[in-house]
Design a protein around this motif. Structure first.
Motif, PDB file in Angstrom:
ATOM      1  N   ILE A   5      64.240  51.167  31.568  1.00  0.00           N
ATOM      2  CA  ILE A   5      65.473  51.647  32.195  1.00  0.00           C
ATOM      3  C   ILE A   5      65.640  50.939  33.530  1.00  0.00           C
ATOM      4  N   ASP A   6      66.785  50.298  33.727  1.00  0.00           N
ATOM      5  CA  ASP A   6      67.058  49.545  34.954  1.00  0.00           C
ATOM      6  C   ASP A   6      67.817  50.471  35.906  1.00  0.00           C
ATOM      7  N   THR A   7      67.102  51.134  36.799  1.00  0.00           N
ATOM      8  CA  THR A   7      67.762  52.145  37.625  1.00  0.00           C
ATOM      9  C   THR A   7      66.968  52.438  38.887  1.00  0.00           C
ATOM     10  N   THR A  27      63.473  48.293  38.745  1.00  0.00           N
ATOM     11  CA  THR A  27      64.486  48.357  39.805  1.00  0.00           C
ATOM     12  C   THR A  27      64.646  46.944  40.353  1.00  0.00           C
ATOM     13  N   ASN A  28      65.688  46.752  41.109  1.00  0.00           N
ATOM     14  CA  ASN A  28      65.793  45.523  41.895  1.00  0.00           C
ATOM     15  C   ASN A  28      66.599  45.846  43.148  1.00  0.00           C
ATOM     16  N   PRO A  29      66.602  44.970  44.146  1.00  0.00           N
ATOM     17  CA  PRO A  29      67.273  45.294  45.407  1.00  0.00           C
ATOM     18  C   PRO A  29      68.755  45.617  45.236  1.00  0.00           C
ATOM     19  N   ALA A  30      69.430  44.942  44.302  1.00  0.00           N
ATOM     20  CA  ALA A  30      70.866  45.210  44.105  1.00  0.00           C
ATOM     21  C   ALA A  30      71.074  46.630  43.593  1.00  0.00           C
ATOM     22  N   ILE A  31      70.248  47.040  42.649  1.00  0.00           N
ATOM     23  CA  ILE A  31      70.363  48.402  42.083  1.00  0.00           C
ATOM     24  C   ILE A  31      70.030  49.434  43.155  1.00  0.00           C
ATOM     25  N   ILE A  32      68.998  49.154  43.938  1.00  0.00           N
ATOM     26  CA  ILE A  32      68.599  50.082  45.004  1.00  0.00           C
ATOM     27  C   ILE A  32      69.746  50.247  46.006  1.00  0.00           C
ATOM     28  N   PRO A 131      64.198  37.022  32.367  1.00  0.00           N
ATOM     29  CA  PRO A 131      65.415  36.206  32.341  1.00  0.00           C
ATOM     30  C   PRO A 131      66.653  37.092  32.440  1.00  0.00           C
ATOM     31  N   TYR A 132      67.653  36.620  33.208  1.00  0.00           N
ATOM     32  CA  TYR A 132      68.907  37.361  33.400  1.00  0.00           C
ATOM     33  C   TYR A 132      69.916  36.865  32.364  1.00  0.00           C
ATOM     34  N   VAL A 133      69.995  37.576  31.277  1.00  0.00           N
ATOM     35  CA  VAL A 133      70.737  37.085  30.116  1.00  0.00           C
ATOM     36  C   VAL A 133      72.235  36.942  30.396  1.00  0.00           C
ATOM     37  N   ASN A 134      72.882  38.041  30.795  1.00  0.00           N
ATOM     38  CA  ASN A 134      74.342  37.970  30.909  1.00  0.00           C
ATOM     39  C   ASN A 134      74.799  37.068  32.045  1.00  0.00           C
ATOM     40  N   LYS A 135      74.048  37.098  33.158  1.00  0.00           N
ATOM     41  CA  LYS A 135      74.441  36.210  34.263  1.00  0.00           C
ATOM     42  C   LYS A 135      74.437  34.761  33.780  1.00  0.00           C
ATOM     43  N   LEU A 136      73.420  34.392  32.974  1.00  0.00           N
ATOM     44  CA  LEU A 136      73.339  33.027  32.453  1.00  0.00           C
ATOM     45  C   LEU A 136      74.328  32.799  31.323  1.00  0.00           C
ATOM     46  N   SER A 164      63.679  40.904  29.125  1.00  0.00           N
ATOM     47  CA  SER A 164      65.061  40.442  29.322  1.00  0.00           C
ATOM     48  C   SER A 164      65.859  41.476  30.104  1.00  0.00           C
ATOM     49  N   ALA A 165      66.699  40.972  31.018  1.00  0.00           N
ATOM     50  CA  ALA A 165      67.513  41.845  31.875  1.00  0.00           C
ATOM     51  C   ALA A 165      68.931  41.281  31.937  1.00  0.00           C
ATOM     52  N   SER A 166      69.850  42.103  32.453  1.00  0.00           N
ATOM     53  CA  SER A 166      71.244  41.701  32.634  1.00  0.00           C
ATOM     54  C   SER A 166      71.950  41.532  31.283  1.00  0.00           C
ATOM     55  N   PHE A 167      72.604  42.613  30.865  1.00  0.00           N
ATOM     56  CA  PHE A 167      73.333  42.604  29.590  1.00  0.00           C
ATOM     57  C   PHE A 167      74.736  43.129  29.788  1.00  0.00           C
TER      58      PHE A 167
HETATM   59  O1  G3P Z   1      67.898  43.765  36.260  1.00  0.00           O
HETATM   60  C1  G3P Z   1      68.854  42.758  36.294  1.00  0.00           C
HETATM   61  C2  G3P Z   1      70.193  43.322  36.518  1.00  0.00           C
HETATM   62  O2  G3P Z   1      70.244  44.213  37.581  1.00  0.00           O
HETATM   63  C3  G3P Z   1      71.254  42.286  36.652  1.00  0.00           C
HETATM   64  O3  G3P Z   1      72.223  42.803  35.894  1.00  0.00           O
HETATM   65  O4  G3P Z   1      74.405  43.513  35.238  1.00  0.00           O
HETATM   66  O5  G3P Z   1      74.084  42.478  37.527  1.00  0.00           O
HETATM   67  O6  G3P Z   1      73.949  41.085  35.445  1.00  0.00           O
HETATM   68  P1  G3P Z   1      73.774  42.427  36.048  1.00  0.00           P
END
Ligand code: G3P
Length: 225
Positions: A5-7, A27-32, A131-136, A164-167
């Motif tokens: 869970i990315d939260t 988690t990541n800094p953007a989510i935080i 890997p950041y899937v959707n960003k790429l 894998s992250a970012s969908f």
């Molecule tokens: O964990 C990676 C995620 O936070 C990036 O996702 O939706 O900003 O591409 P997104």
């Protein structure tokens, strides 16, 4: 493939862990920053929420020595869960990866945008690469990147797992699962989307209508009485 869970919301983490087979939280800094919660108490609440499952927390330090210090301090403060420090996939992060692994702390190398970054991170001993899937995918490379990372890890017999992250949609999650990604980390709201299908809703409605017509209620079936 398994799920994370990315939260940065302990409430959302608890809710998803209650409903879905997730193995922990990333988690990541953007989510935080998006959550606008107090950092330390919320991290402790997240640790409580995950219990003995995984918790991946990113360092905001920019030099390898400082990353190591922060990783050790986070590991001690968050004991009880399976802790992984997230490091950026740059030269300082790769240097820190080796040092942190030598201290027995788990490492996830994150913000991975190319197969070669993943290979270097794996050689540095990373437990996971993210890997950041959707960003790429914005430049048409996200899914191919995961596929090639999996091929490289298989060819070279590397034990590092792909997280894998970012969908943006469920199809992307399906694709990375087919390529052999070991994990996908998804925002809490994504989990319902994984199981939602309008035909399932229709089928359930049909069952309910038939049942109502014959039995009139939904009392639990009790074969004992
Ligand atoms: O964990 C990676 C995620 O936070 C990036 O996702 O939706 O900003 O591409 P997104």
């Amino acid at each position: 493939m398994r799920f994370l869970i990315d939260t940065f919301s302990p409430e959302a983490a608890k809710h998803i862990l209650d409903y879905y087979p997730a193995d922990g939280v990333t988690t990541n800094p953007a989510i935080i920053c998006r959550e606008k919660k107090q950092l330390k108490p919320t991290l402790m609440e997240l640790r409580e929420a995950v219990g003995d499952k995984m918790l991946h927390v990113q360092t905001m330090q920019t030099e390898a020595d400082a990353m190591l210090d922060e990783a050790l301090s986070l590991r001690d403060a968050l004991s009880g869960c399976r802790f992984f420090v997230k490091l950026p996939c740059n030269s300082e992060g790769i240097k820190a990866c080796r040092a942190i692994k030598s201290k027995g702390v788990g490492v996830t190398v994150t913000a991975v945008f190319s197969p070669m970054q993943a290979l270097v991170a794996a050689r540095a001993g990373a437990d996971f690469v993210a890997p950041y899937v959707n960003k790429l995918e914005d430049v048409g490379e996200g899914l191919r990147c995961v596929k090639e990372i999996k091929e490289l890890f298989d060819i070279h017999a590397l034990p590092t797992q792909i997280l894998s992250a970012s969908f943006r949609n469920v199809r992307q999650v399906t694709e990375v699962a087919l390529f052999g990604s070991h994990y996908a980390t998804l925002p809490p709201a994504f989990f319902d989307k994984l199981v939602y299908h309008p035909m399932t809703e229709n089928a359930v409605k049909g069952f309910e209508d038939d049942w109502q017509e014959l039995y009139g209620d939904k009392k639990p079936i009790d074969l004992i009485k």
